[in-house]
Enzyme design. Structure first.
Site, mmCIF file in Angstrom:
data_model
loop_
_atom_site.group_PDB
_atom_site.id
_atom_site.type_symbol
_atom_site.label_atom_id
_atom_site.label_comp_id
_atom_site.label_asym_id
_atom_site.label_seq_id
_atom_site.Cartn_x
_atom_site.Cartn_y
_atom_site.Cartn_z
ATOM 1 C CG HIS A 118 45.857 35.387 35.012
ATOM 2 N ND1 HIS A 118 44.501 35.564 34.843
ATOM 3 C CD2 HIS A 118 46.412 35.627 33.794
ATOM 4 C CE1 HIS A 118 44.250 35.888 33.592
ATOM 5 N NE2 HIS A 118 45.392 35.934 32.923
ATOM 6 C CG HIS A 176 47.944 41.371 38.974
ATOM 7 N ND1 HIS A 176 46.742 41.961 39.296
ATOM 8 C CD2 HIS A 176 47.678 40.450 38.015
ATOM 9 C CE1 HIS A 176 45.781 41.399 38.576
ATOM 10 N NE2 HIS A 176 46.323 40.498 37.783
#
Length: 274
Positions: free
Chosen positions: A167, A226
């Protein structure tokens, strides 16, 4: 229609020029650092955006390159053709050839997206191992070795590998690419009553709205998903892909070229990095 014209005029002044394009890389890096700090400090409130199945993630981010590609395709085609015909006084044939050359930037972007995505998958598979929770191995049988995340998840396992943030990579790359392509509007003059101006304004508003969604979802990724190292590496690769194309390769003769062709960066007529 007048509202569309005002929106297009405002967005052209705010986004098509150099300052935002110059500052966005630093803004993205700052978002990753500050967002990760808030995430690690447990200061981020629970919201629907932390669910990976939220509509913005499912219908936009998961297909981010498709949205970027299909909006830039008509925008580059129309603006490049008009620029070649009106500003550089090219005939239809040369203007069409210029369009084909500039559309090569979308082929390059597609190749960058595909290769980087495959690289991230390869690194995650290479560095990971599978954990089968609640599934003890059968007596006398050695534990199964899994070669990839897909195989592990097929057996309801959890794969623990170094997952570079796709992303952060893709959203930063798409946002920077859109801003670079919008730079063509500084040299494009179209009559107010022209239907072409209406179409380009619609595409401009759409591309700017898409860029705001990409930056907002980039912020959500920084806040909710993340590890810091995975996010910072993702955005650095995205910015490196942008810099390597628009700031290096596209200055070369055998390349798709910049949105404003045949005008060097140091030209007094137009400063591309302004």
């Amino acid at each position: 229609m007048e509202r569309l014209e005002r929106s297009g005029r405002w967005l052209r002044a705010a986004l098509a020029r150099g300052p935002l394009r110059r500052r966005l890389p630093a803004l993205l890096l700052a978002i990753v650092v500050l967002g990760s700090a808030l995430k690690d400090s447990d200061l981020v409130p629970d919201t629907p955006l932390q669910n990976k199945r939220n509509p913005l993630n499912v219908y936009f981010v998961k297909v981010a390159w498709a949205w970027t590609l299909w909006l830039l395709l008509p925008f580059i085609t129309l603006t490049t053709y008009e620029l070649g015909r009106s500003k550089f006084l090219y005939g239809r044939t040369w203007s069409a050839l210029l369009v084909l050359r500039r559309l090569g930037a979308l082929l390059v972007g597609t190749a960058v997206w595909y290769l980087c995505t495959e690289l991230f998958i390869y690194i995650e598979n290479l560095t990971g191992e599978c954990s089968l929770q609640g599934k003890p191995s059968q007596p006398g049988q050695p534990p199964r070795l899994y070669a990839s995340k897909r195989e592990c998840q097929r057996d309801s396992g959890v794969w623990d590998g170094f997952d570079i943030s796709g992303h952060c990579f893709l959203l930063s790359y798409c946002a920077m690419m859109i801003l670079e392509e919008l730079a063509v509007l500084e040299a494009l003059a179209i009559e107010h009553s022209s239907k072409l101006r209406v179409v380009i304004n619609v595409l401009l508003v759409s591309l700017c709205s898409l860029t705001m969604i990409w930056v907002f979802m980039f912020l959500c990724t920084a806040l909710y998903f993340h590890d810091f190292s995975q996010k910072i590496l993702g955005v650095l690769i995205g910015l490196a892909a942008w810099y390597g194309t628009y700031r290096f390769w596209y200055l070369k003769p055998f390349s798709p070229g910049l949105p404003l062709p045949n005008i060097p960066l140091s030209s007094k007529k137009y400063s591309y990095s302004r």
